[in-house]
Design a protein around this motif. Structure first.
Motif, short mmCIF file in Angstrom:
data_model
loop_
_atom_site.label_atom_id
_atom_site.label_comp_id
_atom_site.label_asym_id
_atom_site.label_seq_id
_atom_site.Cartn_x
_atom_site.Cartn_y
_atom_site.Cartn_z
N UNK A 176 0.78 -1.17 0.06
CA UNK A 176 -0.20 -0.02 0.03
C UNK A 176 0.98 1.28 0.11
N UNK A 177 1.81 1.24 0.88
CA UNK A 177 2.78 2.31 0.78
C UNK A 177 3.71 2.53 -0.44
N UNK A 178 3.85 1.58 -1.05
CA UNK A 178 4.54 1.85 -2.50
C UNK A 178 3.64 2.16 -3.71
N UNK A 179 2.32 1.62 -3.49
CA UNK A 179 1.23 2.33 -4.31
C UNK A 179 1.05 3.85 -4.07
N UNK A 180 0.93 4.40 -2.70
CA UNK A 180 0.87 5.71 -2.57
C UNK A 180 2.02 6.67 -3.05
N UNK A 209 -2.27 8.67 4.38
CA UNK A 209 -1.59 8.62 3.56
C UNK A 209 -2.24 8.87 2.16
N UNK A 210 -3.18 7.94 1.65
CA UNK A 210 -4.13 8.10 0.90
C UNK A 210 -5.05 9.50 0.75
N UNK A 211 -5.36 9.89 2.01
CA UNK A 211 -5.93 11.11 2.00
C UNK A 211 -5.30 12.20 1.77
N UNK A 212 -3.93 12.16 2.28
CA UNK A 212 -2.83 13.21 1.91
C UNK A 212 -2.84 13.47 0.24
N UNK A 213 -2.66 12.11 -0.17
CA UNK A 213 -2.38 12.16 -1.82
C UNK A 213 -3.51 12.69 -2.57
N UNK A 214 -4.85 12.47 -2.22
CA UNK A 214 -6.10 12.79 -2.79
C UNK A 214 -6.13 14.52 -2.57
N UNK A 215 -5.84 14.94 -1.23
CA UNK A 215 -5.71 16.31 -1.17
C UNK A 215 -4.68 17.03 -1.95
N UNK A 216 -3.46 16.43 -2.22
CA UNK A 216 -2.61 17.05 -3.18
C UNK A 216 -2.94 17.05 -4.59
N UNK A 217 -3.78 16.06 -4.93
CA UNK A 217 -4.46 15.80 -6.10
C UNK A 217 -5.53 16.89 -6.55
N UNK A 273 -7.96 2.73 -2.97
CA UNK A 273 -9.02 2.71 -2.02
C UNK A 273 -9.84 1.35 -2.19
N UNK A 274 -9.96 0.71 -3.27
CA UNK A 274 -10.73 -0.39 -3.40
C UNK A 274 -10.25 -1.83 -3.32
N UNK A 275 -8.92 -1.66 -2.73
CA UNK A 275 -8.19 -3.00 -2.92
C UNK A 275 -8.44 -3.74 -1.64
#
Length: 186
Positions: free
Chosen positions: A103-107, A149-157, A130-132
């Motif tokens: 998961x960390x690698x994918x983020x 970390x997913x929420x952070x990446x979504x925020x950055x996007x 998110x669906x994995x």
């Protein structure tokens, strides 16, 4: 150098073999003393599993690495420090690319794609993550950190692609941060 020996002793037998391959790689071991580093590692491994002091006497090891050369104070210590640094990189690389860190690698991959202008690909990676099956993991601090970390990446996007108005995923980010912090404290 006892620290170097402790690190090598901590490696499992298969990790020692992988470390030898790592040291043979010119991508990671590209300095002017690459051959000497590999040779030092092999000499130390040959003294395993006991790692007897007699076979690891400085002068003896030095002569095996630099035959027909006079002993130079500090040269072997520098080589050991370089080997220690490369082994640290090897261990951390192994840990990062282990199966439990997917998961960390994918983020991180999504962040790299976003930073390089591949926004839609980045978004696809996050959506897939998110669906994995990661989402079905049992409750743990690691799971909460990954959600953060997913929420952070979504925020950055969203910050990069927000056309007019929107929440930039801030409520989701704050919620994930709150859950992570609450469980981290506990």
């Amino acid at each position: 150098n006892t620290y170097l020996l402790e690190v090598i002793k901590a490696l499992k037998p298969d990790e020692r073999q992988d470390a030898a391959l790592f040291l043979a790689s010119p991508y990671f071991n590209r300095g002017g003393n690459a051959k000497e580093l590999s040779k030092l590692f092999t000499i130390i491994l040959n003294s395993a599993p006991a790692f007897e002091e007699e076979s690891l006497i400085k002068e003896r090891v030095y002569q095996q690495i630099y035959p027909n050369q006079n002993f130079v104070q500090g040269k072997l210590e520098k080589l050991m420090a370089d080997l220690n640094k490369l082994l640290r990189i090897f261990c951390l690389t192994n840990q990062y690319f282990s199966e439990h860190n997917e998961a960390q690698i994918q983020i991180d991959w999504a962040a790299w794609l976003r930073e390089r202008g591949q926004s839609e690909r980045s978004r696809q990676v996050v959506t897939k993550l998110k669906g994995s099956e990661f989402q079905s993991q049992t409750e743990s601090l690691k799971k909460y950190r990954t959600h953060l970390r997913i929420a952070e990446e979504e925020h950055e996007w969203e910050s990069t692609h927000n056309q007019a108005k929107g929440d930039l995923h801030i409520p989701s980010l704050i919620s994930c941060l709150d859950v992570y912090y609450y469980n981290y404290r506990a």
